[in-house]
Design a protein around this motif. Structure first.
Motif, PDB file in Angstrom:
ATOM      1  N   PHE A   1      28.347  12.139   4.277  1.00 43.14           N
ATOM      2  CA  PHE A   1      27.139  11.433   4.702  1.00 43.14           C
ATOM      3  C   PHE A   1      26.161  11.207   3.556  1.00 43.14           C
ATOM      4  CE2 PHE A   1      28.641  13.531   8.615  1.00 43.14           C
ATOM      5  CZ  PHE A   1      28.760  12.421   9.439  1.00 43.14           C
ATOM      6  N   GLU A   2      26.553  11.578   2.360  1.00 41.75           N
ATOM      7  CA  GLU A   2      25.662  11.415   1.207  1.00 41.75           C
ATOM      8  C   GLU A   2      25.224   9.963   1.065  1.00 41.75           C
ATOM      9  OE1 GLU A   2      26.540  11.149  -3.455  1.00 41.75           O
ATOM     10  OE2 GLU A   2      27.188  13.057  -2.541  1.00 41.75           O
ATOM     11  N   ASN A   3      23.923   9.753   0.934  1.00 42.94           N
ATOM     12  CA  ASN A   3      23.401   8.393   0.848  1.00 42.94           C
ATOM     13  C   ASN A   3      22.116   8.397   0.035  1.00 42.94           C
ATOM     14  OD1 ASN A   3      23.396   5.644   1.290  1.00 42.94           O
ATOM     15  ND2 ASN A   3      22.237   5.794   3.186  1.00 42.94           N
ATOM     16  N   VAL A   4      22.244   8.062  -1.236  1.00 36.89           N
ATOM     17  CA  VAL A   4      21.100   8.008  -2.140  1.00 36.89           C
ATOM     18  C   VAL A   4      20.781   6.550  -2.437  1.00 36.89           C
ATOM     19  CG1 VAL A   4      20.216   8.637  -4.417  1.00 36.89           C
ATOM     20  CG2 VAL A   4      21.730  10.213  -3.177  1.00 36.89           C
ATOM     21  N   VAL A   5      19.552   6.135  -2.209  1.00 41.64           N
ATOM     22  CA  VAL A   5      19.130   4.782  -2.566  1.00 41.64           C
ATOM     23  C   VAL A   5      18.137   4.874  -3.715  1.00 41.64           C
ATOM     24  CG1 VAL A   5      19.574   3.786  -0.302  1.00 41.64           C
ATOM     25  CG2 VAL A   5      17.329   4.753  -0.787  1.00 41.64           C
ATOM     26  N   ILE A   6      18.304   3.986  -4.678  1.00 41.33           N
ATOM     27  CA  ILE A   6      17.508   4.003  -5.900  1.00 41.33           C
ATOM     28  C   ILE A   6      16.620   2.762  -5.944  1.00 41.33           C
ATOM     29  CG2 ILE A   6      17.572   4.035  -8.413  1.00 41.33           C
ATOM     30  CD1 ILE A   6      18.744   6.553  -7.146  1.00 41.33           C
ATOM     31  N   THR A   7      15.322   2.968  -6.155  1.00 39.00           N
ATOM     32  CA  THR A   7      14.407   1.825  -6.246  1.00 39.00           C
ATOM     33  C   THR A   7      14.306   1.303  -7.678  1.00 39.00           C
ATOM     34  OG1 THR A   7      12.457   3.195  -6.659  1.00 39.00           O
ATOM     35  CG2 THR A   7      13.037   2.768  -4.360  1.00 39.00           C
ATOM     36  N   GLY A   8      14.565   2.168  -8.655  1.00 35.63           N
ATOM     37  CA  GLY A   8      14.494   1.757 -10.047  1.00 35.63           C
ATOM     38  C   GLY A   8      13.130   1.919 -10.672  1.00 35.63           C
ATOM     39  N   GLN A   9      12.108   2.088  -9.842  1.00 39.83           N
ATOM     40  CA  GLN A   9      10.756   2.311 -10.356  1.00 39.83           C
ATOM     41  C   GLN A   9       9.966   3.134  -9.354  1.00 39.83           C
ATOM     42  OE1 GLN A   9       8.249  -1.248 -10.350  1.00 39.83           O
ATOM     43  NE2 GLN A   9       9.824  -2.350  -9.183  1.00 39.83           N
ATOM     44  N   ASN A  10       8.980   3.861  -9.851  1.00 46.33           N
ATOM     45  CA  ASN A  10       8.191   4.733  -8.988  1.00 46.33           C
ATOM     46  C   ASN A  10       6.992   3.971  -8.445  1.00 46.33           C
ATOM     47  OD1 ASN A  10       7.549   7.151  -7.671  1.00 46.33           O
ATOM     48  ND2 ASN A  10       6.234   7.843  -9.343  1.00 46.33           N
ATOM     49  N   ALA A  11       7.280   2.996  -7.586  1.00 47.63           N
ATOM     50  CA  ALA A  11       6.239   2.139  -7.021  1.00 47.63           C
ATOM     51  C   ALA A  11       6.503   1.943  -5.529  1.00 47.63           C
ATOM     52  CB  ALA A  11       6.211   0.798  -7.739  1.00 47.63           C
ATOM     53  N   PRO A  12       5.492   2.079  -4.677  1.00 44.20           N
ATOM     54  CA  PRO A  12       5.698   1.940  -3.225  1.00 44.20           C
ATOM     55  C   PRO A  12       6.329   0.616  -2.824  1.00 44.20           C
ATOM     56  CG  PRO A  12       3.516   2.848  -3.681  1.00 44.20           C
ATOM     57  CD  PRO A  12       4.098   2.427  -5.001  1.00 44.20           C
ATOM     58  N   GLU A  13       5.930  -0.463  -3.512  1.00 43.53           N
ATOM     59  CA  GLU A  13       6.424  -1.788  -3.126  1.00 43.53           C
ATOM     60  C   GLU A  13       7.906  -1.971  -3.418  1.00 43.53           C
ATOM     61  OE1 GLU A  13       4.232  -2.078  -7.131  1.00 43.53           O
ATOM     62  OE2 GLU A  13       3.909  -1.127  -5.170  1.00 43.53           O
ATOM     63  N   ALA A  14       8.520  -1.062  -4.176  1.00 44.53           N
ATOM     64  CA  ALA A  14       9.946  -1.178  -4.488  1.00 44.53           C
ATOM     65  C   ALA A  14      10.831  -0.590  -3.396  1.00 44.53           C
ATOM     66  CB  ALA A  14      10.237  -0.487  -5.824  1.00 44.53           C
ATOM     67  N   VAL A  15      10.246   0.094  -2.420  1.00 45.57           N
ATOM     68  CA  VAL A  15      11.041   0.823  -1.431  1.00 45.57           C
ATOM     69  C   VAL A  15      11.627  -0.094  -0.358  1.00 45.57           C
ATOM     70  CG1 VAL A  15      10.972   2.604   0.355  1.00 45.57           C
ATOM     71  CG2 VAL A  15       9.746   2.954  -1.801  1.00 45.57           C
ATOM     72  N   GLU A  16      10.853  -1.031   0.131  1.00 39.09           N
ATOM     73  CA  GLU A  16      11.285  -1.838   1.282  1.00 39.09           C
ATOM     74  C   GLU A  16      12.616  -2.539   1.043  1.00 39.09           C
ATOM     75  OE1 GLU A  16       9.674  -5.350   4.328  1.00 39.09           O
ATOM     76  OE2 GLU A  16       8.472  -4.746   2.592  1.00 39.09           O
ATOM     77  N   ALA A  17      12.807  -3.093  -0.145  1.00 40.17           N
ATOM     78  CA  ALA A  17      14.022  -3.869  -0.428  1.00 40.17           C
ATOM     79  C   ALA A  17      15.282  -3.034  -0.293  1.00 40.17           C
ATOM     80  CB  ALA A  17      13.943  -4.477  -1.825  1.00 40.17           C
ATOM     81  N   VAL A  18      15.210  -1.733  -0.619  1.00 36.56           N
ATOM     82  CA  VAL A  18      16.410  -0.896  -0.548  1.00 36.56           C
ATOM     83  C   VAL A  18      16.525  -0.153   0.774  1.00 36.56           C
ATOM     84  CG1 VAL A  18      16.517  -0.610  -3.040  1.00 36.56           C
ATOM     85  CG2 VAL A  18      15.246   1.054  -1.683  1.00 36.56           C
ATOM     86  N   LEU A  19      15.395   0.079   1.433  1.00 33.85           N
ATOM     87  CA  LEU A  19      15.423   0.894   2.640  1.00 33.85           C
ATOM     88  C   LEU A  19      15.548   0.066   3.926  1.00 33.85           C
ATOM     89  CD1 LEU A  19      15.290   3.751   3.774  1.00 33.85           C
ATOM     90  CD2 LEU A  19      12.789   3.582   3.777  1.00 33.85           C
ATOM     91  N   LYS A  20      14.918  -1.075   3.966  1.00 34.07           N
ATOM     92  CA  LYS A  20      14.925  -1.875   5.196  1.00 34.07           C
ATOM     93  C   LYS A  20      16.330  -2.240   5.666  1.00 34.07           C
ATOM     94  CE  LYS A  20      12.671  -5.831   7.415  1.00 34.07           C
ATOM     95  NZ  LYS A  20      11.687  -6.944   7.233  1.00 34.07           N
ATOM     96  N   PRO A  21      17.242  -2.682   4.775  1.00 36.75           N
ATOM     97  CA  PRO A  21      18.601  -3.001   5.248  1.00 36.75           C
ATOM     98  C   PRO A  21      19.284  -1.821   5.931  1.00 36.75           C
ATOM     99  CG  PRO A  21      18.255  -3.891   3.062  1.00 36.75           C
ATOM    100  CD  PRO A  21      17.077  -3.008   3.342  1.00 36.75           C
ATOM    101  N   LEU A  22      19.047  -0.608   5.461  1.00 38.70           N
ATOM    102  CA  LEU A  22      19.644   0.575   6.092  1.00 38.70           C
ATOM    103  C   LEU A  22      19.078   0.806   7.482  1.00 38.70           C
ATOM    104  CD1 LEU A  22      19.753   3.174   3.167  1.00 38.70           C
ATOM    105  CD2 LEU A  22      21.653   1.871   4.123  1.00 38.70           C
ATOM    106  N   LEU A  23      17.780   0.595   7.622  1.00 40.75           N
ATOM    107  CA  LEU A  23      17.131   0.856   8.909  1.00 40.75           C
ATOM    108  C   LEU A  23      17.450  -0.210   9.952  1.00 40.75           C
ATOM    109  CD1 LEU A  23      13.639   2.126   7.684  1.00 40.75           C
ATOM    110  CD2 LEU A  23      15.657   3.458   8.329  1.00 40.75           C
ATOM    111  N   LEU A  24      17.988  -1.341   9.515  1.00 39.98           N
ATOM    112  CA  LEU A  24      18.385  -2.397  10.454  1.00 39.98           C
ATOM    113  C   LEU A  24      19.785  -2.169  11.014  1.00 39.98           C
ATOM    114  CD1 LEU A  24      17.005  -5.560   8.612  1.00 39.98           C
ATOM    115  CD2 LEU A  24      16.147  -4.568  10.757  1.00 39.98           C
ATOM    116  N   LYS A  25      20.538  -1.237  10.426  1.00 44.86           N
ATOM    117  CA  LYS A  25      21.897  -0.970  10.876  1.00 44.86           C
ATOM    118  C   LYS A  25      21.901  -0.163  12.167  1.00 44.86           C
ATOM    119  CE  LYS A  25      24.072  -0.937   6.286  1.00 44.86           C
ATOM    120  NZ  LYS A  25      24.862  -0.127   5.319  1.00 44.86           N
ATOM    121  N   ALA A  26      22.957  -0.333  12.942  1.00 44.85           N
ATOM    122  CA  ALA A  26      23.104   0.459  14.160  1.00 44.85           C
ATOM    123  C   ALA A  26      23.245   1.943  13.812  1.00 44.85           C
ATOM    124  CB  ALA A  26      24.311  -0.019  14.963  1.00 44.85           C
ATOM    125  N   SER A  27      23.892   2.218  12.703  1.00 51.94           N
ATOM    126  CA  SER A  27      24.080   3.605  12.264  1.00 51.94           C
ATOM    127  C   SER A  27      23.024   3.981  11.226  1.00 51.94           C
ATOM    128  CB  SER A  27      25.476   3.793  11.663  1.00 51.94           C
ATOM    129  OG  SER A  27      25.662   2.903  10.565  1.00 51.94           O
TER     130      SER A  27
END
Length: 294
Positions: free
Chosen positions: A158-184
């Motif tokens: 179940f390991e799942n690491v997402v990387i934003t590439g920079q320490n900025a709040p605005e960088a999170v949505e692009a990598v996290l939103k697709p995961l949260l839209l999944k059924a799983s």
């Protein structure tokens, strides 16, 4: 100061004074300095390498006696200049491997390992870790601790690491939103910097998800605003006072001609359980089915 060849000033350089950890470290250093005849000069580099070089060089021109320094990256080129000038320097938080400067760092592996164990104990399996820049050793260590906790629980699939590439709040949505839209989608999120936490909260709120009923969230670092709105945030707390106290003590020893081998201090982080992490609310997860790693 000219007569004694000492300025009685200490430089303190941080990458972002708005971050709770760095703000509290600076405040504690000010308290320690107030008990002495040293003055503090603060510089905020805003996570910018060129700004970091300019700020440190400006402090050197001011003839500082010593420096407490949180670099933008582990191998900052400014370190070579400090080494050549033989300025007593203590590195904090972002400390490269086998560094020849005195330093104080957190037990990052143990910290995220403990946090991940907490989420696993609550029944979570799909735990996503949100990291900023893995080129920083402290971030790599936090990722390692997360992976170790999953491995010891037999949940490496179940390991799942997402990387934003920079320490900025605005960088999170692009990598996290697709995961949260999944059924799983993940049932727990573990962002490992304060800015990653803020970006995660904005993403969750923008999608209309309910915290903690739709998913749990465990933060890293502790800030006053974590207990300003409900739910109060569970977090891994880094001890800012311990960071500052150890750095100050090491630096004062060097300024008093301590020539012992390079000193490397470590501070212990602690898990603070509040309201944003609760037992898993969904259907049982088939642990034989691996989750795709992003």
């Amino acid at each position: 100061g000219l007569h004694e060849r000492h300025s009685r000033t200490i430089g303190v350089v941080v990458p972002d004074i708005t971050t709770g950890l760095f703000y509290n470290i600076v405040r504690r250093i000010e308290q320690r300095a107030a008990c002495t005849d040293y003055q503090i000069i603060l510089a905020d580099t805003q996570e910018d390498f060129s700004s970091e070089r300019e700020r440190v060089r400006a402090l050197v021109k001011r003839k500082i006696d010593g420096l407490i320094f949180v670099p933008c990256r582990d191998d900052s080129p400014v370190l070579e200049e400090l080494r050549e000038r033989r300025i007593a320097t203590v590195l904090l938080d972002r400390v490269g491997r086998d560094i020849d400067f005195d330093s104080v760092s957190a037990d990052n592996v143990a910290a995220t390992c403990e946090g991940t164990r907490h989420l696993i104990a609550l029944g979570h399996r799909r735990i996503t870790l949100v990291a900023s820049d893995p080129n920083l050793r402290n971030i790599r260590a936090r990722i390692q601790g997360y992976k170790e906790a999953l491995h010891e629980a037999g949940l490496s699939q179940f390991e799942n690491v997402v990387i934003t590439g920079q320490n900025a709040p605005e960088a999170v949505e692009a990598v996290l939103k697709p995961l949260l839209l999944k059924a799983s989608r993940p049932s727990a999120i573990f962002p490992v910097t304060q800015h990653m936490t803020f970006g995660t909260l904005k993403t969750i709120g923008g999608m209309g998800l309910d915290l903690p009923n739709d998913l749990s969230l465990l933060a890293f670092d502790d800030c006053e605003w974590f207990t300003a709105l409900r739910p109060f945030m569970s977090t891994i707390r880094q001890p800012a006072e311990d960071f500052a106290d150890q750095a100050w003590s090491i630096l004062m020893a060097r300024l008093n001609n301590d020539r012992s081998p390079t000193l490397h201090g470590e501070v212990h982080c602690s898990l603070v359980i509040r309201e944003s992490t609760i037992p898993y609310q969904g259907q049982a997860v088939n642990e034989a089915v691996p989750m795709m790693v992003t």
